[in-house]
Scaffold this motif. Structure first.
Motif, PDB file in Angstrom:
ATOM      1  N   MET A   1       0.814  -1.197   0.000  1.00 23.08           N
ATOM      2  CA  MET A   1       0.000   0.000   0.000  1.00 23.08           C
ATOM      3  C   MET A   1       0.854   1.256   0.000  1.00 23.08           C
ATOM      4  O   MET A   1       0.575   2.209  -0.712  1.00 23.08           O
ATOM      5  CB  MET A   1      -0.913  -0.043   1.235  1.00 23.08           C
ATOM      6  N   LEU A   2       1.940   1.247   0.783  1.00 21.82           N
ATOM      7  CA  LEU A   2       2.824   2.396   0.850  1.00 21.82           C
ATOM      8  C   LEU A   2       3.512   2.637  -0.494  1.00 21.82           C
ATOM      9  O   LEU A   2       3.685   3.788  -0.906  1.00 21.82           O
ATOM     10  CB  LEU A   2       3.865   2.182   1.951  1.00 21.82           C
ATOM     11  N   GLU A   3       3.864   1.551  -1.198  1.00 18.49           N
ATOM     12  CA  GLU A   3       4.503   1.697  -2.505  1.00 18.49           C
ATOM     13  C   GLU A   3       3.560   2.332  -3.514  1.00 18.49           C
ATOM     14  O   GLU A   3       3.980   3.141  -4.338  1.00 18.49           O
ATOM     15  CB  GLU A   3       4.988   0.342  -3.037  1.00 18.49           C
ATOM     16  N   ALA A   4       2.289   1.974  -3.461  1.00 19.37           N
ATOM     17  CA  ALA A   4       1.314   2.548  -4.396  1.00 19.37           C
ATOM     18  C   ALA A   4       1.131   4.038  -4.147  1.00 19.37           C
ATOM     19  O   ALA A   4       1.080   4.834  -5.089  1.00 19.37           O
ATOM     20  CB  ALA A   4      -0.025   1.821  -4.280  1.00 19.37           C
ATOM     21  N   VAL A   5       1.058   4.429  -2.878  1.00 15.75           N
ATOM     22  CA  VAL A   5       0.918   5.846  -2.547  1.00 15.75           C
ATOM     23  C   VAL A   5       2.159   6.612  -3.003  1.00 15.75           C
ATOM     24  O   VAL A   5       2.063   7.687  -3.613  1.00 15.75           O
ATOM     25  CB  VAL A   5       0.669   6.024  -1.035  1.00 15.75           C
ATOM     26  N   ALA A   6       3.345   6.048  -2.734  1.00 11.97           N
ATOM     27  CA  ALA A   6       4.588   6.698  -3.152  1.00 11.97           C
ATOM     28  C   ALA A   6       4.658   6.793  -4.673  1.00 11.97           C
ATOM     29  O   ALA A   6       5.111   7.816  -5.217  1.00 11.97           O
ATOM     30  CB  ALA A   6       5.792   5.934  -2.614  1.00 11.97           C
ATOM     31  N   SER A  33      12.864  22.929 -13.179  1.00  8.45           N
ATOM     32  CA  SER A  33      11.829  21.897 -13.109  1.00  8.45           C
ATOM     33  C   SER A  33      12.268  20.626 -13.827  1.00  8.45           C
ATOM     34  O   SER A  33      11.883  19.526 -13.429  1.00  8.45           O
ATOM     35  CB  SER A  33      10.520  22.422 -13.684  1.00  8.45           C
ATOM     36  N   LEU A  34      13.095  20.747 -14.861  1.00  2.01           N
ATOM     37  CA  LEU A  34      13.624  19.553 -15.522  1.00  2.01           C
ATOM     38  C   LEU A  34      14.530  18.764 -14.574  1.00  2.01           C
ATOM     39  O   LEU A  34      14.439  17.533 -14.501  1.00  2.01           O
ATOM     40  CB  LEU A  34      14.382  19.954 -16.789  1.00  2.01           C
ATOM     41  N   ALA A  35      15.377  19.462 -13.824  1.00  2.00           N
ATOM     42  CA  ALA A  35      16.233  18.781 -12.846  1.00  2.00           C
ATOM     43  C   ALA A  35      15.385  18.138 -11.751  1.00  2.00           C
ATOM     44  O   ALA A  35      15.641  17.005 -11.333  1.00  2.00           O
ATOM     45  CB  ALA A  35      17.225  19.770 -12.243  1.00  2.00           C
ATOM     46  N   GLY A  36      14.345  18.840 -11.299  1.00  2.00           N
ATOM     47  CA  GLY A  36      13.457  18.263 -10.283  1.00  2.00           C
ATOM     48  C   GLY A  36      12.729  17.037 -10.801  1.00  2.00           C
ATOM     49  O   GLY A  36      12.571  16.047 -10.080  1.00  2.00           O
ATOM     50  N   GLY A  37      12.294  17.073 -12.055  1.00  2.00           N
ATOM     51  CA  GLY A  37      11.632  15.915 -12.653  1.00  2.00           C
ATOM     52  C   GLY A  37      12.550  14.708 -12.718  1.00  2.00           C
ATOM     53  O   GLY A  37      12.124  13.578 -12.478  1.00  2.00           O
ATOM     54  N   MET A  38      13.818  14.948 -13.026  1.00  2.00           N
ATOM     55  CA  MET A  38      14.780  13.840 -13.072  1.00  2.00           C
ATOM     56  C   MET A  38      14.998  13.236 -11.683  1.00  2.00           C
ATOM     57  O   MET A  38      15.164  12.022 -11.548  1.00  2.00           O
ATOM     58  CB  MET A  38      16.114  14.316 -13.642  1.00  2.00           C
ATOM     59  N   ILE A  39      14.978  14.072 -10.669  1.00  2.00           N
ATOM     60  CA  ILE A  39      15.108  13.556  -9.298  1.00  2.00           C
ATOM     61  C   ILE A  39      13.902  12.682  -8.957  1.00  2.00           C
ATOM     62  O   ILE A  39      14.044  11.596  -8.379  1.00  2.00           O
ATOM     63  CB  ILE A  39      15.234  14.715  -8.297  1.00  2.00           C
ATOM     64  N   PHE A  40      12.712  13.126  -9.330  1.00  2.00           N
ATOM     65  CA  PHE A  40      11.511  12.328  -9.038  1.00  2.00           C
ATOM     66  C   PHE A  40      11.481  11.034  -9.845  1.00  2.00           C
ATOM     67  O   PHE A  40      10.951  10.028  -9.376  1.00  2.00           O
ATOM     68  CB  PHE A  40      10.247  13.147  -9.272  1.00  2.00           C
ATOM     69  N   VAL A  41      12.038  11.039 -11.062  1.00  2.00           N
ATOM     70  CA  VAL A  41      12.120   9.797 -11.840  1.00  2.00           C
ATOM     71  C   VAL A  41      13.001   8.788 -11.115  1.00  2.00           C
ATOM     72  O   VAL A  41      12.723   7.584 -11.115  1.00  2.00           O
ATOM     73  CB  VAL A  41      12.639  10.083 -13.271  1.00  2.00           C
ATOM     74  N   SER A  42      14.060   9.266 -10.470  1.00  2.00           N
ATOM     75  CA  SER A  42      14.922   8.332  -9.728  1.00  2.00           C
ATOM     76  C   SER A  42      14.162   7.681  -8.577  1.00  2.00           C
ATOM     77  O   SER A  42      14.491   6.571  -8.164  1.00  2.00           O
ATOM     78  CB  SER A  42      16.158   9.050  -9.207  1.00  2.00           C
ATOM     79  N   GLY A  43      13.133   8.353  -8.075  1.00  2.00           N
ATOM     80  CA  GLY A  43      12.320   7.759  -7.012  1.00  2.00           C
ATOM     81  C   GLY A  43      11.628   6.482  -7.458  1.00  2.00           C
ATOM     82  O   GLY A  43      11.435   5.563  -6.661  1.00  2.00           O
ATOM     83  N   PHE A  44      11.269   6.397  -8.744  1.00  2.00           N
ATOM     84  CA  PHE A  44      10.660   5.171  -9.262  1.00  2.00           C
ATOM     85  C   PHE A  44      11.627   3.992  -9.166  1.00  2.00           C
ATOM     86  O   PHE A  44      11.236   2.877  -8.850  1.00  2.00           O
ATOM     87  CB  PHE A  44      10.214   5.343 -10.713  1.00  2.00           C
ATOM     88  N   PHE A  45      12.908   4.246  -9.456  1.00  2.00           N
ATOM     89  CA  PHE A  45      13.899   3.171  -9.366  1.00  2.00           C
ATOM     90  C   PHE A  45      14.061   2.708  -7.922  1.00  2.00           C
ATOM     91  O   PHE A  45      14.206   1.512  -7.662  1.00  2.00           O
ATOM     92  CB  PHE A  45      15.243   3.626  -9.939  1.00  2.00           C
ATOM     93  N   PHE A  46      14.050   3.645  -6.984  1.00  2.00           N
ATOM     94  CA  PHE A  46      14.155   3.256  -5.579  1.00  2.00           C
ATOM     95  C   PHE A  46      12.936   2.459  -5.136  1.00  2.00           C
ATOM     96  O   PHE A  46      13.065   1.545  -4.323  1.00  2.00           O
ATOM     97  CB  PHE A  46      14.363   4.487  -4.694  1.00  2.00           C
ATOM     98  N   LEU A  47      11.759   2.790  -5.657  1.00  2.00           N
ATOM     99  CA  LEU A  47      10.554   2.021  -5.328  1.00  2.00           C
ATOM    100  C   LEU A  47      10.637   0.593  -5.868  1.00  2.00           C
ATOM    101  O   LEU A  47      10.065  -0.321  -5.287  1.00  2.00           O
ATOM    102  CB  LEU A  47       9.313   2.691  -5.900  1.00  2.00           C
ATOM    103  N   LEU A  48      11.338   0.410  -6.981  1.00  2.00           N
ATOM    104  CA  LEU A  48      11.465  -0.912  -7.592  1.00  2.00           C
ATOM    105  C   LEU A  48      12.659  -1.695  -7.058  1.00  2.00           C
ATOM    106  O   LEU A  48      13.030  -2.724  -7.614  1.00  2.00           O
ATOM    107  CB  LEU A  48      11.591  -0.772  -9.115  1.00  2.00           C
TER     108      LEU A  48
END
Length: 177
Positions: A1-6, A33-48
């Protein structure tokens, strides 16, 4: 559930940052905002649980955006907003890219339906970590593709240097005349 919310939080912030990057008329806002978007994309890898790829995403891609940020600060007059005029060809291009993007989104959402009976070719090995598996795949199955990407980056870098020197030579010869 926490992964889905994240996931949904990262997805919303990623889309918001990239939308600001695309629609902003100010270069500094777009690069930030492009740099911030790239940081948030890295969050997907950490979730996986792909920590190595997440760190590579932050270091390589966000670092590249920050270099682009520095170059845009040097070369552009940042106090002015960008003014654009659209021709018919540009409007057709926007329509075509929008249609292709919608088609790709439909294919992305339809992929889980079509992939219900697929199985992994490289199963998870409990004794190896992410970095070892990436290394084995990169230097066995994807070695030629990995080397071709390196050669393409080298050619692009040499071409960019050649174009810059060509323009600099024209500028120097125009100033002397």
């Amino acid at each position: 559930m926490l992964e889905a919310v994240a996931f949904y939080i990262f997805a919303a912030f990623t889309l918001a940052c990239f939308a600001i990057s695309v629609f902003s008329k100010n270069v500094l806002y777009a690069m930030t905002s492009l740099a911030g978007g790239m940081i948030f994309v890295s969050g997907f890898f950490f979730l996986l649980d792909a920590e190595f790829l997440g760190v590579v995403q932050i270091i390589v891609y966000t670092g590249a955006v920050m270099v682009l940020y520095a170059f845009s600060m040097m070369f552009f007059d940042l106090s002015k907003d960008v003014k654009e005029s659209r021709s018919k060809a540009a409007s057709r291009l926007i329509y075509t890219l929008g249609t292709l993007s919608a088609l790709i989104l439909v294919l992305i959402f339809a992929a889980p339906i079509a992939s219900a009976n697929l199985e992994a070719r490289y199963p998870i090995v409990e004794t190896m970590g992410n970095i070892e598996m990436i290394g084995i795949l990169l230097f066995t199955k994807y070695l030629v593709v990995f080397e071709l990407a390196a050669v393409m980056l080298l050619v692009a870098m040499v071409g960019a240097i050649a174009l810059v020197h060509k323009d600099m030579d024209k500028g120097v010869s125009d100033d002397n005349a």
